[in-house]
Enzyme design. Structure first.
Site, PDB file in Angstrom:
ATOM      1  N   HIS A   1       0.832  -1.220   0.000  1.00 10.70           N
ATOM      2  CA  HIS A   1       0.000   0.000   0.000  1.00 10.70           C
ATOM      3  C   HIS A   1       0.863   1.265   0.000  1.00 10.70           C
ATOM      4  CE1 HIS A   1      -4.188   1.720   1.195  1.00 10.70           C
ATOM      5  NE2 HIS A   1      -3.555   2.518   0.360  1.00 10.70           N
TER       6      HIS A   1
ATOM      7  N   GLY B   1       0.718   3.500  -2.659  1.00 10.43           N
ATOM      8  CA  GLY B   1       0.209   4.355  -3.741  1.00 10.43           C
ATOM      9  C   GLY B   1       0.575   5.828  -3.613  1.00 10.43           C
TER      10      GLY B   1
END
Ligand code: DGY
Length: 366
Positions: A331, A333
């Site tokens: 995670h 991003g």
């Protein structure tokens, strides 16, 4: 008569003085409101100890800022961090929520009714109990758009890593056992492919823009309605079934809602092409991970790239991690220095606006 004359000749000077005073007040009053002299009595809680200093300064210029001494993530966040938040939040007017951990009713109850704004430092807000905030008459803001470029870069990275089999190739390098030969470790081309975007919002659009140099033949997208931005991107609106059936690459870039939860499941995976590469930069819960595991294991689809999973972190012995055709990231991003700073500053400015009577910069429609 003399007095009358004296007053008359001072009249222009009086007007000038009065004008100066008036202009002075016009400048000073908003300054008082915005430099915080009048808002310092309002308390704002920052939920984690890793909030960028530039954003903290924005809040400190206006309010009395309380900050948790703990990280609001992982084990520390759900134990020490949670206790600290419960201790600090009573009497606060706004909460900066830096975490993927859920906001709870316990926190809102502890805050008290003067809590007006929750400002999540994320685009996604599924962890912020929006229905509960609405019921309590609170406002919620998030940080969309500023993170779209960074998340889109990760989506492109996942497309390339999954389609060019980075997981198994890296494994070969680490083991020192390279598969050699002309027809070994062959991947899939983006060139002349059809790329399908589920949700052509800010992130979806940024993905299309970034892929425009890869000679993609066709961009298609699905969602609730056609997007005005799609025309300039040469992206075609299609039904979700058409997207699943025709795409060589599928990127999920939608928020997690009751409607999108588990939208990638046995049935929808069954509609994808055998060469399809599926990428998820939204939320882990968009995907039925057991169904994805089966589809990858049985080579029903070619590969997948995930920046988001359920749970996070994914346990290191999770069955998904045994798949050579899956590339997983933890995670990341929006995790660039600039993006995280801009997210934090936007979250702070939302609170400044919200507590000084100005329009919120990025309100969530509750
Ligand atoms: C977000 O903001 O929702 C992202 O997933 C965080 O990286």
């Amino acid at each position: 008569m003399l007095i009358y004359k004296k007053v008359l000749c001072r009249f222009p000077a009086m007007i000038t003085r009065f004008t100066q005073l008036y202009i002075g007040l016009l400048v000073a009053i908003p300054c008082l409101a915005t430099n915080g002299t009048m808002t310092k009595n309002l308390k704002v809680l920052v939920s984690s100890n890793d909030y960028p200093p530039t954003a903290l300064k924005i809040l400190e210029d206006h309010f009395t800022v309380l900050q948790s001494r703990y990280l609001n993530f992982g084990q520390e966040g759900s134990t020490l961090g949670r206790e600290e938040i419960l201790k600090l939040i009573p009497g606060c007017s706004a909460l900066v929520w830096i975490s993927n951990l859920p906001i709870t009713n316990e926190i809102l109850d502890a805050a008290g009714t003067q809590l007006k704004i929750v400002s999540t430092v994320s685009a996604g807000y599924n962890h912020c109990i929006p229905e509960e905030l609405r019921a309590r008459g609170m406002q919620l803001t998030n940080t969309p758009n500023v993170l779209s470029p960074a998340v889109a870069e990760v989506a492109v990275g996942l497309i390339l890593s999954a389609s060019r089999r980075f997981t198994e190739n890296l494994d070969q390098v680490r083991r020192g056992e390279w598969e050699i030969g002309f027809d070994k470790v062959l991947g899939q081309d983006l060139r002349d492919s059809t790329v399908g975007i589920i949700g052509l919002g800010g992130i979806g659009q940024a993905v299309v823009k970034r892929l425009s140099g890869f000679d993609v033949a066709r961009f298609i997208y699905s969602g609730h309605r056609e997007k005005p931005e799609a025309k300039a991107l040469r992206a075609e609106f299609v039904s979700q079934d058409t997207l699943l059936e025709q795409s060589d690459f599928i990127v999920a870039a939608v928020p997690l809602t009751n409607e999108t939860k588990l939208m990638i499941n046995k049935e929808t995976l069954g509609k994808m092409k055998p060469n399809a590469v599926f990428v998820n930069v939204g939320r882990g819960d968009l995907v039925d991970q057991d169904a994805l595991y089966d589809a990858l294991k049985n080579k029903q689809i070619y590969a997948a790239g995930l920046d988001v999973t359920t749970p996070e972190p994914l346990p290191k012995d999770h069955k998904l991690l045994t798949l050579p055709n899956l590339f997983v990231l933890p995670h990341i991003g929006s995790a660039t220095v600039r993006t995280r700073r801009e997210m934090a500053e936007l979250a702070a400015n939302n609170i400044v606006n919200g507590l000084t009577g100005k329009p919120l910069l990025s309100p969530v429609k509750l």
